[in-house]
Design an enzyme around this catalytic site. Structure first.
Site, PDB file in Angstrom:
ATOM      1  N   PRO A  53       0.692  -0.826  -0.237  1.00  0.00           N
ATOM      2  CA  PRO A  53       0.001   0.240   0.107  1.00  0.00           C
ATOM      3  C   PRO A  53       0.682   1.705  -0.217  1.00  0.00           C
ATOM      4  CG  PRO A  53       0.211  -1.290   2.434  1.00  0.00           C
ATOM      5  CD  PRO A  53       1.082  -1.427   1.027  1.00  0.00           C
ATOM      6  N   GLU A  54       0.834   2.433  -0.112  1.00  0.00           N
ATOM      7  CA  GLU A  54       1.444   3.921  -0.916  1.00  0.00           C
ATOM      8  C   GLU A  54      -0.024   4.320  -0.846  1.00  0.00           C
ATOM      9  OE1 GLU A  54       2.942   4.875  -4.225  1.00  0.00           O
ATOM     10  OE2 GLU A  54       3.324   2.249  -4.940  1.00  0.00           O
ATOM     11  N   HIS A  90      -4.079 -13.856   7.078  1.00  0.00           N
ATOM     12  CA  HIS A  90      -2.562 -13.996   7.954  1.00  0.00           C
ATOM     13  C   HIS A  90      -2.972 -13.032   9.120  1.00  0.00           C
ATOM     14  CE1 HIS A  90      -0.447 -16.875   5.523  1.00  0.00           C
ATOM     15  NE2 HIS A  90      -1.037 -16.167   4.501  1.00  0.00           N
ATOM     16  N   ARG A  99       3.499 -10.795   4.761  1.00  0.00           N
ATOM     17  CA  ARG A  99       4.660 -11.218   4.735  1.00  0.00           C
ATOM     18  C   ARG A  99       5.228 -10.404   6.437  1.00  0.00           C
ATOM     19  NH1 ARG A  99       6.864  -9.492  -0.719  1.00  0.00           N
ATOM     20  NH2 ARG A  99       8.661  -9.736   0.030  1.00  0.00           N
TER      21      ARG A  99
END
Length: 280
Positions: free
Chosen positions: A2-3, A95, A114
């Site tokens: 995400p930016e 996750h 991640r």
DNA sequence: AGTGTATCCTGCAGGC
DNA sequence: TGCCTGCAGGATACAC
């Protein structure tokens, strides 16, 4: 992942579900997204009311009662999924790293495949210090092209690397840096200090256009990004150069080429973004 | 000061 | 099917 546009989309989706709620419980599944012990973190946030939900750069920032701030950096694959208002695919939280229980019986899950993301509870003062070390918001109207040009002129680093540095300008990541440089006709590997005043004007306009249009489209989903309802962003189909290695340039029909520097892929049109000026 | 490299992680796509 | 490599919206620490 995400930016700025993705963080903004998440914030807008979260706000109605969270403002006014009190965090009643915390369950830390993966302590590695925290910067303190799970117990210490829980003591900091539990019992506090969420007063507002905002964004700074790529960070989702929640103001809590008692002069505290819950700051979430989404890393590459982070998601914030509230149970209230969630209509997306029920597998979206595969996750979970941290779960928050709210006083209305709903939950908020920070999910991060991640686990490059972080969740921190800071004092207002710590957060202010953090924010002060970040560059200006590109969509802030008080940030001018002249400011941008001044910053660029002081640096010998490649302009794409300059744009990715959060201390220089906040919220710009690899996708939108590449897209904005394409629109402005600036080669991503050019030295920041070689950018002319006119190019700085074009670059700021391009950044704003790309970021605003991406916000309108709900962000860019390439793989992992999801908004607060579990939905995908629609800007991927509007990308002009990012990920288009070997394809024809939409503007001139020339070739879009991938290169690597600063450890990351860059994309540019061989004709529209010459390495040295003289055309365009 | 800038830059290349490695690190933290998991998953996926492509080649064989 | 499996195994391998390379790649990914980020951020940081290190050596040169």
């Amino acid at each position: 992942m995400p930016e700025l546009p993705e963080a903004e989309t998440i914030v807008r989706g979260l706000r109605p579900a969270l403002v006014g709620r009190t965090i009643s419980a915390t369950r830390v599944v993966h302590p590695d997204v925290l910067r303190e012990s799970a117990g210490g973190f829980a003591r900091q946030v539990e019992g506090r009311e969420i007063r507002d939900v905002g964004r700074r750069g790529k960070n989702v920032v929640m103001g809590l009662s008692g002069d505290r701030v819950l700051a979430v950096n989404l890393g590459m694959t982070g998601r914030l999924l509230p149970s209230a208002g969630f209509v997306g695919d029920s597998d979206a939280a595969r996750h979970p790293a941290v779960r928050f229980g709210l006083d209305d019986g709903e939950t908020l899950v920070f999910d991060d495949t991640r686990r490059f993301g972080t969740v921190e509870c800071l004092s207002d003062e710590e957060w202010r210090g953090r924010s002060d070390r970040m560059g200006p918001e590109p969509l802030d109207p008080t940030h001018t092209a002249e400011d941008l040009w001044t910053g660029l002129r002081a640096s010998r680093s490649p302009v794409r690397s300059w744009l990715l540095d959060q201390r220089r300008i906040a919220g710009v990541g690899n996708i939108y840096a590449n897209e904005a440089l394409f629109l402005a006709g600036v080669h991503p590997a050019r030295r920041a200090r070689s950018v002319t005043r006119d190019e700085a004007v074009a670059l700021l306009a391009a950044l704003r256009k790309v970021l605003e249009e991406a916000i309108e489209a709900g962000g860019t989903t390439l793989r992992d990004y999801r908004d607060a309802t579990g939905g995908e962003g629609r800007y991927a189909r509007q990308l002009l150069v990012y990920g288009r290695d070997g394809e024809p340039c939409v503007r001139c029909g020339g070739e879009v080429r991938r290169s690597v520097f600063g450890g990351r892929s860059a994309f540019h049109c061989l004709a529209c973004q010459p390495r040295r000026r003289g055309r365009r």
